[in-house]
Design an enzyme around this catalytic site. Structure first.
Site, short mmCIF file in Angstrom:
data_model
loop_
_atom_site.label_atom_id
_atom_site.label_comp_id
_atom_site.label_asym_id
_atom_site.label_seq_id
_atom_site.Cartn_x
_atom_site.Cartn_y
_atom_site.Cartn_z
N VAL A 152 0.88 -1.17 0.00
CA VAL A 152 0.00 0.00 0.00
C VAL A 152 0.92 1.23 0.00
O VAL A 152 1.39 1.65 1.04
CB VAL A 152 -0.99 0.00 1.19
CG1 VAL A 152 -2.16 -0.92 0.91
CG2 VAL A 152 -0.33 -0.42 2.50
N GLY A 153 1.19 1.75 -1.19
CA GLY A 153 2.22 2.78 -1.33
C GLY A 153 1.75 4.04 -2.01
O GLY A 153 0.58 4.18 -2.37
N GLU A 204 7.09 4.44 -8.92
CA GLU A 204 7.29 4.18 -7.49
C GLU A 204 8.58 3.35 -7.39
O GLU A 204 9.31 3.28 -8.35
CB GLU A 204 6.05 3.50 -6.86
CG GLU A 204 5.58 2.25 -7.55
CD GLU A 204 6.27 1.00 -7.14
OE1 GLU A 204 6.03 0.52 -6.02
OE2 GLU A 204 7.05 0.42 -7.97
N MET A 205 8.83 2.70 -6.24
CA MET A 205 10.18 2.16 -6.08
C MET A 205 10.28 0.72 -5.55
O MET A 205 11.36 0.30 -5.16
CB MET A 205 10.99 3.09 -5.15
CG MET A 205 11.12 4.50 -5.71
SD MET A 205 12.00 5.63 -4.63
CE MET A 205 13.65 4.98 -4.75
N ASP A 236 1.53 12.59 -6.10
CA ASP A 236 1.98 13.78 -6.83
C ASP A 236 1.96 13.48 -8.33
O ASP A 236 1.97 12.32 -8.74
CB ASP A 236 3.39 14.19 -6.39
CG ASP A 236 4.36 13.03 -6.44
OD1 ASP A 236 4.38 12.24 -5.47
OD2 ASP A 236 5.06 12.89 -7.45
O1 LIG Z 1 4.94 5.73 0.06
P1 LIG Z 1 5.83 4.53 -0.17
O2 LIG Z 1 5.13 3.24 0.08
O3 LIG Z 1 7.14 4.61 0.60
O4 LIG Z 1 6.21 4.54 -1.74
C1 LIG Z 1 6.85 5.57 -2.46
O5 LIG Z 1 7.40 6.60 -1.65
C2 LIG Z 1 8.82 6.45 -1.52
C3 LIG Z 1 9.50 7.65 -2.13
O6 LIG Z 1 9.11 8.82 -1.52
C4 LIG Z 1 9.18 5.15 -2.25
O7 LIG Z 1 9.21 4.10 -1.32
C5 LIG Z 1 8.05 5.05 -3.23
O8 LIG Z 1 7.82 3.76 -3.76
O1 LIG Z 2 8.62 6.91 -5.91
C1 LIG Z 2 7.87 7.89 -6.00
C2 LIG Z 2 6.72 8.05 -5.18
C3 LIG Z 2 5.93 9.16 -5.32
N1 LIG Z 2 6.26 10.09 -6.24
C4 LIG Z 2 7.36 9.93 -7.02
O2 LIG Z 2 7.67 10.79 -7.84
N2 LIG Z 2 8.13 8.85 -6.88
#
Ligand SMILES: O=P(O)(O)O[C@H]1O[C@H](CO)[C@@H](O)[C@H]1O
Ligand SMILES: O=c1cc[nH]c(=O)[nH]1
EC number: 2.4.2.1
Length: 262
Positions: free
Chosen positions: A116-117, A206-207, A231
């Site tokens: 849940v990100g 995301e990451m 964003d």
């Molecule tokens: O809000 P989370 O779950 O951390 O996910 C996003 O936010 C982080 C970056 O700010 C990275 O981990 C990205 O994947």
């Molecule tokens: O990994 C992320 C998460 C939120 N917004 C971003 O630009 N990158």
């Protein structure tokens, strides 16, 4: 809120006093998680931020027990609508989530993993506050390249979980998007690959999801990422902290309701 009812797993059951959890001091099964076997549910929600894990436990779960505090990567088990569910932070990026989910699957036999990100939108028709279900996750990480010795691999969500999350979200009237996301290694990058991926239909960046899907496949487990657009990379629009809370709640309810369905 069930915060006042949170207790530490193992050792004496110490109640959460609203400020801090008392360290339990039991022997741990894995390097980064100090829970005993059985203290983590079959189903787990995985936010990047450990404080989001605490928020989810305190806001949505009942009879909550904290099972991890190693490195402040908080993990909790409780019940949601009578079903046992855990929630734990993963940290940011593939190296961090890979460690936690490997230990969760290998040492604690976790079967269903739902991230849940948050994510950043890279398509015009994806709006801030939308909830995205990641059907697949492209990546510029070396993770899959190393795993598959230079060959390609398509990290894919579990279809059954995806369908449940989609139907749940639609019943709640949410503006859901389903598609490919881009799991990137660099949050700050001089030369981003976003345009290329956007040209190929990717919804957001995301990451973590690519590693989640690959590792879940390796262990034969079910995985899904549900993401809130925090964003917009094309317009620069971002959510306020209050708005984030509301949309996070939508995302979390979608994940929890999908997670507990048989
Ligand atoms: O809000 P989370 O779950 O951390 O996910 C996003 O936010 C982080 C970056 O700010 C990275 O981990 C990205 O994947
Ligand atoms: O990994 C992320 C998460 C939120 N917004 C971003 O630009 N990158």
């Amino acid at each position: 809120m069930t915060g006042a009812g949170v207790v530490i797993a193992g050792g004496p059951k110490t109640r959460y006093d609203g400020k801090e959890f008392v360290k339990a001091g039991f022997s741990q099964m894995s390097i980064h998680i100090n829970a005993k076997k059985g203290e983590i549910a079959d189903t787990i929600l995985l936010p990047g931020d450990p404080l989001r894990a605490k928020y989810i436990a305190e806001t949505f779960l009942e009879d909550v027990v904290q099972f991890n505090e190693v490195r402040n990567m908080f993990g909790y088990t409780g019940t949601y609508k009578g079903k046992r569910v855990s929630v734990m932070g993963t940290g940011m990026g593939i190296p961090s989530i890979s460690i936690y989910i490997t230990e969760l699957m290998q040492e604690y036999d976790v079967q269903k993993l739902i991230r849940v990100g948050t994510c950043g939108a890279i398509q015009k028709d994806v709006k801030v506050r939308d909830v995205i279900i990641a059907q697949s996750a492209s990546t510029n990480s070396k993770f899959n390249e190393i795993t598959f010795k230079g060959m390609d691999y398509a990290p894919t969500a579990d279809f059954d979980l995806l369908l449940k999350a989609y139907e749940t979200g639609r019943e709640k009237g949410l503006n859901l998007k389903v598609g490919n996301v881009f799991t990137e290694d660099l949050f700050y990058s001089e030369d981003s690959d976003h345009k290329k991926y956007a040209d190929y239909g990717v919804l957001a960046v995301e990451m973590e999801s690519a590693a989640l899907y690959t590792l879940a496949a390796k262990f034969g487990r079910q995985a899904l990422s549900v993401l809130t657009v925090s964003d917009h990379i094309l317009t620069g629009e971002a959510t306020s902290s209050e708005e984030r809370q509301t949309t996070f709640n939508d995302m979390i309810e979608v994940a929890l309701d999908a997670a507990i369905q048989e």
